[in-house]
Design a protein around this motif. Structure first.
Motif, PDB file in Angstrom:
ATOM      1  N   ALA A   1      18.899   7.997 -12.498  1.00  0.00           N
ATOM      2  CA  ALA A   1      18.471   8.727 -13.549  1.00  0.00           C
ATOM      3  C   ALA A   1      19.371   8.431 -14.858  1.00  0.00           C
ATOM      4  CB  ALA A   1      18.344  10.262 -12.848  1.00  0.00           C
ATOM      5  N   VAL A   2      18.456   8.451 -15.784  1.00  0.00           N
ATOM      6  CA  VAL A   2      19.351   8.413 -17.238  1.00  0.00           C
ATOM      7  C   VAL A   2      18.755   9.386 -18.003  1.00  0.00           C
ATOM      8  CG1 VAL A   2      19.698   5.823 -16.802  1.00  0.00           C
ATOM      9  CG2 VAL A   2      17.803   6.476 -18.081  1.00  0.00           C
ATOM     10  N   LYS A   3      19.760   9.848 -18.780  1.00  0.00           N
ATOM     11  CA  LYS A   3      19.257  11.107 -19.958  1.00  0.00           C
ATOM     12  C   LYS A   3      19.662  10.502 -21.249  1.00  0.00           C
ATOM     13  CE  LYS A   3      22.405  14.185 -21.031  1.00  0.00           C
ATOM     14  NZ  LYS A   3      23.102  15.181 -21.070  1.00  0.00           N
ATOM     15  N   GLY A   4      18.576  10.619 -22.243  1.00  0.00           N
ATOM     16  CA  GLY A   4      18.858   9.945 -23.591  1.00  0.00           C
ATOM     17  C   GLY A   4      17.624  10.226 -24.208  1.00  0.00           C
TER      18      GLY A   4
ATOM     19  N   VAL B   1      17.340  12.250  -6.256  1.00  0.00           N
ATOM     20  CA  VAL B   1      17.629  12.050  -7.726  1.00  0.00           C
ATOM     21  C   VAL B   1      17.257  13.136  -8.506  1.00  0.00           C
ATOM     22  CG1 VAL B   1      18.093  10.397  -9.704  1.00  0.00           C
ATOM     23  CG2 VAL B   1      17.925   9.549  -7.265  1.00  0.00           C
ATOM     24  N   GLU B   2      16.109  13.567  -8.439  1.00  0.00           N
ATOM     25  CA  GLU B   2      15.322  14.593  -9.270  1.00  0.00           C
ATOM     26  C   GLU B   2      16.199  16.057  -9.195  1.00  0.00           C
ATOM     27  OE1 GLU B   2      11.240  16.353 -10.720  1.00  0.00           O
ATOM     28  OE2 GLU B   2      11.338  14.770  -9.009  1.00  0.00           O
ATOM     29  N   GLN B   3      16.440  16.217  -7.816  1.00  0.00           N
ATOM     30  CA  GLN B   3      17.185  17.476  -7.636  1.00  0.00           C
ATOM     31  C   GLN B   3      18.552  17.504  -8.014  1.00  0.00           C
ATOM     32  OE1 GLN B   3      17.492  18.290  -3.421  1.00  0.00           O
ATOM     33  NE2 GLN B   3      18.593  20.269  -3.799  1.00  0.00           N
ATOM     34  N   GLN B   4      19.090  16.364  -8.239  1.00  0.00           N
ATOM     35  CA  GLN B   4      20.646  16.275  -8.824  1.00  0.00           C
ATOM     36  C   GLN B   4      20.429  16.148 -10.341  1.00  0.00           C
ATOM     37  OE1 GLN B   4      22.286  12.521  -7.556  1.00  0.00           O
ATOM     38  NE2 GLN B   4      23.064  13.396  -5.530  1.00  0.00           N
ATOM     39  N   VAL B   5      19.531  15.817 -10.967  1.00  0.00           N
ATOM     40  CA  VAL B   5      18.994  15.918 -12.448  1.00  0.00           C
ATOM     41  C   VAL B   5      18.901  17.309 -12.620  1.00  0.00           C
ATOM     42  CG1 VAL B   5      17.499  15.413 -14.050  1.00  0.00           C
ATOM     43  CG2 VAL B   5      18.281  13.700 -12.797  1.00  0.00           C
ATOM     44  N   ARG B   6      18.028  18.210 -11.877  1.00  0.00           N
ATOM     45  CA  ARG B   6      17.872  19.480 -12.488  1.00  0.00           C
ATOM     46  C   ARG B   6      19.203  20.321 -12.153  1.00  0.00           C
ATOM     47  NH1 ARG B   6      12.703  19.803 -13.209  1.00  0.00           N
ATOM     48  NH2 ARG B   6      11.270  18.739 -12.157  1.00  0.00           N
ATOM     49  N   GLN B   7      20.244  20.031 -11.429  1.00  0.00           N
ATOM     50  CA  GLN B   7      21.691  20.686 -11.184  1.00  0.00           C
ATOM     51  C   GLN B   7      22.466  20.102 -12.137  1.00  0.00           C
ATOM     52  OE1 GLN B   7      22.688  19.962  -7.144  1.00  0.00           O
ATOM     53  NE2 GLN B   7      21.258  21.330  -6.235  1.00  0.00           N
ATOM     54  N   GLN B   8      22.395  18.899 -12.681  1.00  0.00           N
ATOM     55  CA  GLN B   8      23.528  18.298 -13.469  1.00  0.00           C
ATOM     56  C   GLN B   8      23.053  18.672 -14.979  1.00  0.00           C
ATOM     57  OE1 GLN B   8      24.231  14.221 -12.505  1.00  0.00           O
ATOM     58  NE2 GLN B   8      25.709  13.856 -14.362  1.00  0.00           N
ATOM     59  N   TRP B   9      21.869  18.569 -15.108  1.00  0.00           N
ATOM     60  CA  TRP B   9      21.400  18.563 -16.680  1.00  0.00           C
ATOM     61  C   TRP B   9      20.164  19.887 -16.730  1.00  0.00           C
ATOM     62  CZ3 TRP B   9      20.072  12.960 -16.074  1.00  0.00           C
ATOM     63  CH2 TRP B   9      21.285  11.928 -16.131  1.00  0.00           C
ATOM     64  N   PRO B  10      20.291  20.925 -16.514  1.00  0.00           N
ATOM     65  CA  PRO B  10      19.524  22.080 -16.517  1.00  0.00           C
ATOM     66  C   PRO B  10      18.938  21.863 -17.890  1.00  0.00           C
ATOM     67  CG  PRO B  10      21.841  22.930 -16.554  1.00  0.00           C
ATOM     68  CD  PRO B  10      21.938  21.466 -16.376  1.00  0.00           C
ATOM     69  N   GLY B  11      17.560  22.185 -17.979  1.00  0.00           N
ATOM     70  CA  GLY B  11      16.867  22.319 -19.144  1.00  0.00           C
ATOM     71  C   GLY B  11      16.292  20.907 -19.732  1.00  0.00           C
TER      72      GLY B  11
ATOM     73  N   ALA C   1      15.123  13.014 -19.265  1.00  0.00           N
ATOM     74  CA  ALA C   1      15.511  12.351 -17.930  1.00  0.00           C
ATOM     75  C   ALA C   1      14.752  11.447 -17.352  1.00  0.00           C
ATOM     76  CB  ALA C   1      16.204  13.266 -17.252  1.00  0.00           C
ATOM     77  N   VAL C   2      14.812  10.097 -17.276  1.00  0.00           N
ATOM     78  CA  VAL C   2      13.925   9.237 -16.554  1.00  0.00           C
ATOM     79  C   VAL C   2      14.343   8.518 -15.260  1.00  0.00           C
ATOM     80  CG1 VAL C   2      12.645   7.301 -16.750  1.00  0.00           C
ATOM     81  CG2 VAL C   2      13.187   8.503 -18.931  1.00  0.00           C
ATOM     82  N   ILE C   3      13.776   8.652 -14.152  1.00  0.00           N
ATOM     83  CA  ILE C   3      14.195   8.124 -12.967  1.00  0.00           C
ATOM     84  C   ILE C   3      13.745   6.863 -12.629  1.00  0.00           C
ATOM     85  CG2 ILE C   3      14.322   8.518 -10.445  1.00  0.00           C
ATOM     86  CD1 ILE C   3      14.027  11.509 -11.092  1.00  0.00           C
ATOM     87  N   GLY C   4      14.382   5.772 -12.299  1.00  0.00           N
ATOM     88  CA  GLY C   4      13.878   4.554 -11.958  1.00  0.00           C
ATOM     89  C   GLY C   4      14.895   3.574 -11.192  1.00  0.00           C
ATOM     90  N   THR C   5      14.364   2.340 -11.378  1.00  0.00           N
ATOM     91  CA  THR C   5      15.166   1.349 -10.450  1.00  0.00           C
ATOM     92  C   THR C   5      15.820   0.463 -11.706  1.00  0.00           C
ATOM     93  OG1 THR C   5      13.653   1.101  -8.764  1.00  0.00           O
ATOM     94  CG2 THR C   5      15.262  -0.713  -9.019  1.00  0.00           C
ATOM     95  N   LEU C   6      16.902   0.226 -11.483  1.00  0.00           N
ATOM     96  CA  LEU C   6      18.078  -0.328 -12.453  1.00  0.00           C
ATOM     97  C   LEU C   6      17.744  -1.783 -12.311  1.00  0.00           C
ATOM     98  CD1 LEU C   6      19.885  -0.070 -14.745  1.00  0.00           C
ATOM     99  CD2 LEU C   6      21.800  -0.350 -13.033  1.00  0.00           C
ATOM    100  N   TYR C   7      17.655  -2.759 -13.483  1.00  0.00           N
ATOM    101  CA  TYR C   7      17.479  -4.085 -13.181  1.00  0.00           C
ATOM    102  C   TYR C   7      18.461  -4.847 -14.479  1.00  0.00           C
ATOM    103  CZ  TYR C   7      15.676  -8.841 -13.524  1.00  0.00           C
ATOM    104  OH  TYR C   7      15.536 -10.257 -13.881  1.00  0.00           O
ATOM    105  N   LYS C   8      19.245  -5.722 -13.880  1.00  0.00           N
ATOM    106  CA  LYS C   8      20.115  -6.355 -14.969  1.00  0.00           C
ATOM    107  C   LYS C   8      19.674  -7.614 -15.120  1.00  0.00           C
ATOM    108  CE  LYS C   8      24.887  -7.708 -14.964  1.00  0.00           C
ATOM    109  NZ  LYS C   8      26.274  -7.794 -14.232  1.00  0.00           N
TER     110      LYS C   8
END
Length: 248
Positions: free
Chosen positions: A172-175, A75-85, A101-108
């Motif tokens: 991964a979520v960005k915000g 996921v971290e590799q995808q984040v750096r490609q999808q959201w550079p910087g 950007a934060v990487i984690g497990t989603l809980y509902k």
């Protein structure tokens, strides 16, 4: 009682299922031969067997943690490609008014989801609030957790809403984090499918039959139903084309 003379027994066209009274195929010279497809089968059940002493101390937390550690680099590799910087941080490193950007497990978090602890609650009446239809409600919320902490998400993305996701995926979520503590999500990245192994291309069509409802694990399983399935799929019982049109 008379005896049945197989040499004089011939198929009749006057009755619908007279072919079932005909001689066996190996005794009839003109009997059609049905080709059978064959395949090689290798059992790989050993990797699912629990060997040694069973342990019931492991909970879902260990499973989620192991999955998070395995998928974090992907996921971290995808984040750096999808959201550079965009900086990738842990939940404890999230600051206010800083896009990260934060990487984690989603809980509902589902308010109506039953819990075993409610059985021992002082206020029994939880079942009355369920309505008997669904455990989802408008009060459901999303939480992201990693190995150190958890934070509540408030998504502004249509692909990350409480009524469209479930508990368990690593994302991964960005915000930015609000002063009140919620993390406002403006983007989401999913790990995607794992790399699929290469399979040989089949030159001929192959079919697999999946059968349900036989209750083989039940002590009340009907052996006649099992035999009927075997007889039907193995081709022991044959029907003419007219019978197939009638029954189908």
């Amino acid at each position: 009682m008379g005896t049945l003379d197989l040499e004089k027994l011939q198929p009749s066209t006057s009755h619908k299922h007279d072919e079932l009274l005909s001689m066996p195929a190996d005794m009839c010279v003109d009997a059609p031969t049905i080709p059978r497809a064959t395949c090689q089968y290798v059992s790989q059940d050993d990797r699912y067997l629990i060997r040694g002493k069973r342990s019931f101390e492991r909970q879902f937390a260990q499973l989620y943690f192991s999955r998070l550690m395995l998928l974090r680099p992907v996921v971290e590799q995808q984040v750096r490609q999808q959201w550079p910087g965009v900086k990738v941080v842990k939940i404890l490193g999230v600051g206010e008014d800083q896009e990260v950007a934060v990487i984690g497990t989603l809980y509902k978090d589902m308010k109506l989801k039953p819990s075993i602890l409610d059985e021992y609650s002082k206020y029994p009446g939880f079942k009355q609030t369920l309505g008997g239809t669904t455990f989802c409600s408008d009060d459901d919320s999303l939480v992201l957790e990693d190995e150190g902490a958890r934070m509540t998400l408030r998504s502004e993305c249509n692909e990350l809403l409480p009524d469209t996701v479930v508990t368990g995926p690593v994302i991964a979520v960005k915000g930015k984090a609000e002063p009140g503590g919620d993390f406002v999500v403006t983007g989401v990245s999913w790990p995607g499918l794992a790399e699929q192994p290469q399979r040989p291309v089949q030159e001929q069509d192959s079919y697999v039959a999946f059968v349900s409802g036989l209750q083989l694990a039940n002590s009340k399983a009907d052996i006649m139903q099992v035999r009927g399935v075997l007889v039907w799929h193995s081709g022991i019982v044959r029907f003419t084309q007219s019978d197939c049109r009638t029954q189908c």
